[in-house]
Design an enzyme around this catalytic site. Structure first.
Site, PDB file in Angstrom:
ATOM      1  N   ASP A 209       0.964  -0.931   0.058  1.00  0.00           N
ATOM      2  CA  ASP A 209      -0.316  -0.012  -0.027  1.00  0.00           C
ATOM      3  C   ASP A 209       1.007   1.203   0.098  1.00  0.00           C
ATOM      4  OD1 ASP A 209      -2.321   1.645   0.322  1.00  0.00           O
ATOM      5  OD2 ASP A 209      -3.166  -0.135   1.396  1.00  0.00           O
TER       6      ASP A 209
ATOM      7  N   ASP B 133      -3.225   4.768  -2.714  1.00  0.00           N
ATOM      8  CA  ASP B 133      -4.332   5.071  -1.754  1.00  0.00           C
ATOM      9  C   ASP B 133      -4.856   6.389  -2.424  1.00  0.00           C
ATOM     10  OD1 ASP B 133      -5.881   4.866   0.855  1.00  0.00           O
ATOM     11  OD2 ASP B 133      -4.808   6.814   1.170  1.00  0.00           O
TER      12      ASP B 133
ATOM     13  N   GLU C  34      -6.777   3.315  -6.142  1.00  0.00           N
ATOM     14  CA  GLU C  34      -8.067   3.410  -5.335  1.00  0.00           C
ATOM     15  C   GLU C  34      -8.457   4.537  -5.933  1.00  0.00           C
ATOM     16  OE1 GLU C  34      -9.779   3.893  -0.861  1.00  0.00           O
ATOM     17  OE2 GLU C  34      -7.859   4.880  -1.442  1.00  0.00           O
TER      18      GLU C  34
ATOM     19  N   HIS D  29     -11.013  -2.890   3.432  1.00  0.00           N
ATOM     20  CA  HIS D  29     -10.894  -2.340   4.682  1.00  0.00           C
ATOM     21  C   HIS D  29     -11.554  -1.133   5.040  1.00  0.00           C
ATOM     22  CE1 HIS D  29      -8.158   0.238   2.283  1.00  0.00           C
ATOM     23  NE2 HIS D  29      -8.160   1.074   3.235  1.00  0.00           N
ATOM     24  N   ASP D  30     -12.263  -0.622   3.996  1.00  0.00           N
ATOM     25  CA  ASP D  30     -13.066   0.802   4.302  1.00  0.00           C
ATOM     26  C   ASP D  30     -14.638   0.489   4.021  1.00  0.00           C
ATOM     27  OD1 ASP D  30     -10.814   2.340   4.485  1.00  0.00           O
ATOM     28  OD2 ASP D  30     -10.751   2.986   2.461  1.00  0.00           O
TER      29      ASP D  30
END
Length: 401
Positions: free
Chosen positions: A98, A200, A263, A324-325
């Protein structure tokens, strides 16, 4: 043409804090991931995407980075990271890291220097603006966690911009020195053997040069998160972002067989622009449609058809069910349909990304109010925005794995 590894493989996202604790401190770590590599081989995945493990004060649990070229001690060390890479590669597993380039921690040395004075060489590495004529923020932009996206700095008499927490100031990606420093960080990890990067909030990297106000969202209600009160016309997805990503792609091509994943929470017609002109930007702009669609066959068939039609020539599709969100797939569609969803994910044309624990059917995990850790849930309680239920500890894997 033969397919690349990231086209034929399945990616498995690990949220490291919650995956496997190897030393009994209650926090998952790199050695814990390493000890579970045989399970991942048994499961049949081909690549591990590891959520942030950089040094961080953990205001947003690693998404506030204080050093792009280190490992936070709670996760291990560079030596334990190297062991993980070596063993993963021995087992024919790729490792994707990430990368969080939009913002740093308020404790990053770059920001400490930037806020030291207006004359500091690092000042323009971040987004500083004078107050509005009434003394308030420079514009109406809202933080993704609620409230103004601008924080006043008394010492230097300006506001700084943060798309997320005030402890996460945004970098100024219009500054070529910022781009060069970030490319150096990518090279650092690529030389250590990292096989690719998930970037990200890729669509946030460039903001409107004039910092115009975002327009109101006529569909917003008080039951919605505050970030949705405005349409993010000027704070995200600016035309210049595509050249920034293309430069990042060209830098990664210094290394062999690396993948660049973005993302990007945008409608399909805007999402596919992130493949870039002649497929020169992100290899895989994440396609999140299955996270939001009504779970009926007609709705799913329509979104698949529309997505495939929107892809540029040669653009490789990809699919995501959880991360994860967002609430886990079993929490959204129920345990029986979670089996169907997994089959869909793994049989659609394109690259599948599987979230840790979804293979076990982990559903909604209730978090007692006194145990809530997610800053968004704390800033906007009662709206159901908390991400803690999707980040709970990995449950027991099948025996013998």
């Amino acid at each position: 043409m033969p397919h690349m590894w990231w086209q034929v493989g399945t990616i498995y996202q690990v949220y490291p804090r919650s995956f496997q604790d190897s030393n009994g401190d209650g926090i998952g770590d790199l050695d814990g991931i390493r000890k579970r590599l045989d399970y991942l081989v048994w499961l049949g995945v081909d690549a591990i995407w590891i959520s942030p493990i950089y040094p961080s004060p953990m205001h947003d649990f690693g998404y506030d980075v204080a050093d792009y070229c280190g490992i936070d001690p709670i996760f291990g060390s560079l030596e334990s990271f190297d062991r993980l890479i070596d063993e993963a590669h021995t087992k024919q597993l790729k490792v994707i890291l990430d990368f969080v380039p939009n913002h740093t921690s308020i404790e990053h040395p770059w920001f400490i220097a930037s806020r030291r004075s207006r004359a500091d060489p690092k000042r323009d590495w971040y987004i500083w603006r004078d107050a509005a004529p009434d003394g308030g923020p420079p514009n109406n932009w809202i933080s993704n966690f609620g409230g103004s996206a601008w924080t006043w700095d008394e010492a230097t008499g300006q506001y700084y911009y943060h798309a997320y927490l005030a402890e996460q100031p945004d970098l100024n990606w219009r500054n070529p020195n910022v781009q060069a420093a970030m490319h150096d960080a990518l090279r650092f990890w690529s030389r250590r053997g990292v096989d690719g990067f998930r970037v990200d909030v890729m669509w946030h990297l460039i903001k409107d040069a004039a910092f115009r106000d975002n327009p109101p969202n006529p569909d917003w209600t008080t039951d919605d998160p505050e970030i949705d009160r405005l349409i993010q016309t000027y704070s995200t997805d600016q035309p210049e972002v595509h050249e920034v990503i293309a430069r990042k792609r060209r830098m990664l091509e210094e290394f062999e067989n690396r993948v660049l994943i973005g993302e990007i929470y945008l409608p399909v017609e805007r999402l596919v622009a992130y493949y870039g002109k002649n497929l020169t930007s992100a290899h895989l702009p994440f396609n999140f449609q299955l996270l939001n669609t009504a779970w009926t066959a007609p709705h799913i068939a329509e979104l698949i058809e529309n997505y495939e039609a929107a892809l540029p020539d040669g653009g490789w599709p990809n699919w995501v069910l959880s991360n994860h969100d967002r609430p886990r797939v079993a929490a959204r569609v129920g345990p029986e349909q979670a089996h169907v969803a997994a089959m869909l994910l793994l049989t659609l044309r394109g690259t599948a990304t599987l979230y840790y624990g979804d293979e076990l059917g982990i559903g909604h995990v209730e978090i007692a109010p006194h145990l809530v850790r997610d800053p968004w849930a704390k800033y906007e309680p009662g709206l159901g925005v908390g991400r803690d239920p999707a980040r709970t500890p990995m449950q027991s894997a099948p025996s013998g794995s």
